[in-house]
Design an enzyme around this catalytic site. Sequence first.
Site, PDB file in Angstrom:
ATOM      1  N   CYS A   1       0.859  -1.184   0.000  1.00 44.53           N
ATOM      2  CA  CYS A   1       0.000   0.000   0.000  1.00 44.53           C
ATOM      3  C   CYS A   1       0.896   1.235   0.000  1.00 44.53           C
ATOM      4  O   CYS A   1       1.888   1.274   0.736  1.00 44.53           O
ATOM      5  CB  CYS A   1      -0.882  -0.007   1.249  1.00 44.53           C
ATOM      6  SG  CYS A   1      -1.904   1.466   1.423  1.00 44.53           S
TER       7      CYS A   1
ATOM      8  N   HIS B   1      -9.034  -3.443  -2.049  1.00 45.72           N
ATOM      9  CA  HIS B   1      -8.067  -2.606  -1.330  1.00 45.72           C
ATOM     10  C   HIS B   1      -8.521  -1.141  -1.313  1.00 45.72           C
ATOM     11  O   HIS B   1      -8.500  -0.488  -0.260  1.00 45.72           O
ATOM     12  CB  HIS B   1      -6.704  -2.760  -2.005  1.00 45.72           C
ATOM     13  CG  HIS B   1      -5.584  -2.016  -1.350  1.00 45.72           C
ATOM     14  ND1 HIS B   1      -4.521  -2.652  -0.749  1.00 45.72           N
ATOM     15  CD2 HIS B   1      -5.360  -0.687  -1.213  1.00 45.72           C
ATOM     16  CE1 HIS B   1      -3.697  -1.730  -0.261  1.00 45.72           C
ATOM     17  NE2 HIS B   1      -4.180  -0.528  -0.527  1.00 45.72           N
ATOM     18  N   GLU B   2      -8.948  -0.638  -2.464  1.00 46.28           N
ATOM     19  CA  GLU B   2      -9.336   0.784  -2.554  1.00 46.28           C
ATOM     20  C   GLU B   2     -10.659   1.054  -1.839  1.00 46.28           C
ATOM     21  O   GLU B   2     -10.797   2.084  -1.171  1.00 46.28           O
ATOM     22  CB  GLU B   2      -9.413   1.230  -4.025  1.00 46.28           C
ATOM     23  CG  GLU B   2      -8.096   1.126  -4.792  1.00 46.28           C
ATOM     24  CD  GLU B   2      -6.907   1.749  -4.094  1.00 46.28           C
ATOM     25  OE1 GLU B   2      -7.077   2.749  -3.363  1.00 46.28           O
ATOM     26  OE2 GLU B   2      -5.792   1.219  -4.254  1.00 46.28           O
TER      27      GLU B   2
ATOM     28  N   HIS C   1     -10.019   1.433   1.744  1.00 44.97           N
ATOM     29  CA  HIS C   1      -9.506   2.761   2.111  1.00 44.97           C
ATOM     30  C   HIS C   1     -10.652   3.736   2.393  1.00 44.97           C
ATOM     31  O   HIS C   1     -10.561   4.558   3.305  1.00 44.97           O
ATOM     32  CB  HIS C   1      -8.651   3.350   0.972  1.00 44.97           C
ATOM     33  CG  HIS C   1      -7.195   2.985   1.039  1.00 44.97           C
ATOM     34  ND1 HIS C   1      -6.406   3.268   2.133  1.00 44.97           N
ATOM     35  CD2 HIS C   1      -6.382   2.380   0.146  1.00 44.97           C
ATOM     36  CE1 HIS C   1      -5.163   2.849   1.900  1.00 44.97           C
ATOM     37  NE2 HIS C   1      -5.124   2.303   0.703  1.00 44.97           N
TER      38      HIS C   1
HETATM   39 ZN    ZN Z   1      -3.521   1.373  -0.144  1.00 43.27          ZN
END
Ligand code: ZN
Length: 173
Positions: free
Chosen positions: A110, A152-153, A156
């Site tokens: 990341c 993953h995004e 976030h």
């Molecule tokens: Zn990330």
Amino acid sequence: MVHEIRQVGDPVLREKARALSPEEILDPATQELIAAMRETMYAAPGVGLAAPQIGVPLQIAVIEDKAEYIARIPPEESALRLRTPVPFHVVINPVLTIEGDASVEFAEGCLSVRGMSAVVPRALRVRVDCLNESAEPVVIHAEGWYARILQHEVDHLLGTLYLDRMKPGTLKG
Ligand code: ZN
């Protein structure tokens, strides 16, 4: 404009980002933000960037996995990861649904946890319902590495980092 990428420990990475109205998406300030996110992602370089990573708690992510990035890893690794080029696109107000039971474990990094990686189990296939940069509804069906990038995004935007999902003991610098 290339922005500084916030690093783990910064509280903005742990906030739940706010959704945008269609009017806000079309606002020139948001369009400028998207352009800056794209530039920052390329400069890093990375295959995805979420607005909280540049200190903006809004539900926007940009994604692009270029053929030239994939060419840097051995072909057997890209094949194993089902990693194929993904054109640039913008994901706004996403709702992610896991499709099927299959999950896969690979090392993941990341831009907000600089220099580190860990093994993270992720669903093999996902569906994402979102808006694009023109505030139009989009349905994405993804598998393999692209599905991992989306998970993953979207994490976030919920204030979650891969550190929360990794297999214990697999963090490496
Ligand atoms: Zn990330």
